[in-house]
Design an enzyme around this catalytic site. Structure first.
Site, PDB file in Angstrom:
ATOM      1  CD  GLU A 158      -1.361  -2.306   2.079  1.00  0.00           C
ATOM      2  OE1 GLU A 158      -0.166  -2.674   1.894  1.00  0.00           O
ATOM      3  OE2 GLU A 158      -2.127  -2.892   2.848  1.00  0.00           O
ATOM      4  CB  CYS A 178      -0.641   0.740   5.125  1.00  0.00           C
ATOM      5  SG  CYS A 178       0.933   0.037   4.578  1.00  0.00           S
TER       6      CYS A 178
HETATM    7  N1  THU Z   1       2.201  -6.439   4.113  1.00  0.00           N
HETATM    8  C1  THU Z   1       1.770  -5.569   3.161  1.00  0.00           C
HETATM    9  O1  THU Z   1       2.441  -5.345   2.154  1.00  0.00           O
HETATM   10  N2  THU Z   1       0.573  -4.986   3.335  1.00  0.00           N
HETATM   11  C2  THU Z   1      -0.289  -5.266   4.332  1.00  0.00           C
HETATM   12  O2  THU Z   1      -1.354  -4.705   4.376  1.00  0.00           O
HETATM   13  C3  THU Z   1       0.078  -6.245   5.351  1.00  0.00           C
HETATM   14  C4  THU Z   1       1.482  -6.713   5.335  1.00  0.00           C
HETATM   15  C5  THU Z   1       3.485  -7.129   3.893  1.00  0.00           C
HETATM   16  C6  THU Z   1       4.605  -6.688   4.776  1.00  0.00           C
HETATM   17  C7  THU Z   1       5.495  -7.921   4.750  1.00  0.00           C
HETATM   18  O3  THU Z   1       6.311  -7.866   3.599  1.00  0.00           O
HETATM   19  C8  THU Z   1       4.522  -9.070   4.599  1.00  0.00           C
HETATM   20  O4  THU Z   1       3.314  -8.499   4.122  1.00  0.00           O
HETATM   21  C9  THU Z   1       4.261  -9.833   5.884  1.00  0.00           C
HETATM   22  O5  THU Z   1       3.950  -8.977   6.923  1.00  0.00           O
END
Ligand code: THU
Length: 137
Positions: free
Chosen positions: A57, A95
């Site tokens: 995000e 985020c």
């Molecule tokens: N992650 C995201 O990219 N967005 C989210 O809304 C939740 C978590 C990613 C961060 C990390 O690379 C992986 O998911 C596990 O936490």
């Protein structure tokens, strides 16, 4: 042409393929729609120093901001272990706060997508109530 929730969801799902997530193996994609009608996309990018990971995000929002956008209308998010989208993937707290910077909490839409047609819809206010934003300063 008006960008639909379905189109945003499809882009977010497509972007899970771009994730760099060798540590968590949790692949996330995001697609943001700006008030201008233009869109941007992102995926999560992890790091050997785990805390340096950046969520999908925030990468999508940063891309939109770097393209000159300052008002965002909506974001779609999709993700799952090894890229398999088994459930709705909700944005993390950081985020949500980054969305707040460029969004009206009452109208900004967050689509949590399982497929282009199966998604849950929230406003930012629902996911980040009583928020602190630029007008608070
Ligand atoms: N992650 C995201 O990219 N967005 C989210 O809304 C939740 C978590 C990613 C961060 C990390 O690379 C992986 O998911 C596990 O936490």
């Amino acid at each position: 042409m008006r960008t639909t929730a379905r189109e945003l969801a499809a882009k977010a799902i497509e972007m899970t393929k771009a994730a760099y997530a060798p540590y968590s193996r949790f692949h996330v994609g995001a697609a943001v729609l700006a008030a201008s009608g233009k869109g941007d996309v992102g995926a999560n990018v992890e790091n050997a120093s785990y805390g340096a990971a950046i969520c999908a995000e925030r990468n999508a929002i940063a891309a939109a901001v770097l393209a000159g956008e300052r008002k965002l209308k909506a974001i779609a998010v999709a993700g799952g272990k090894d890229g398999v989208i088994a459930d709705f993937c909700a944005p993390c707290g950081i985020c949500r706060q980054v969305m707040r910077e460029f969004a009206d909490p009452k109208t900004f839409k967050i689509y949590l997508a399982k497929s282009p047609t199966v998604y849950r819809t929230f406003t930012l206010e629902e996911l980040l109530p009583e928020s602190f934003g630029p007008e608070s300063l």
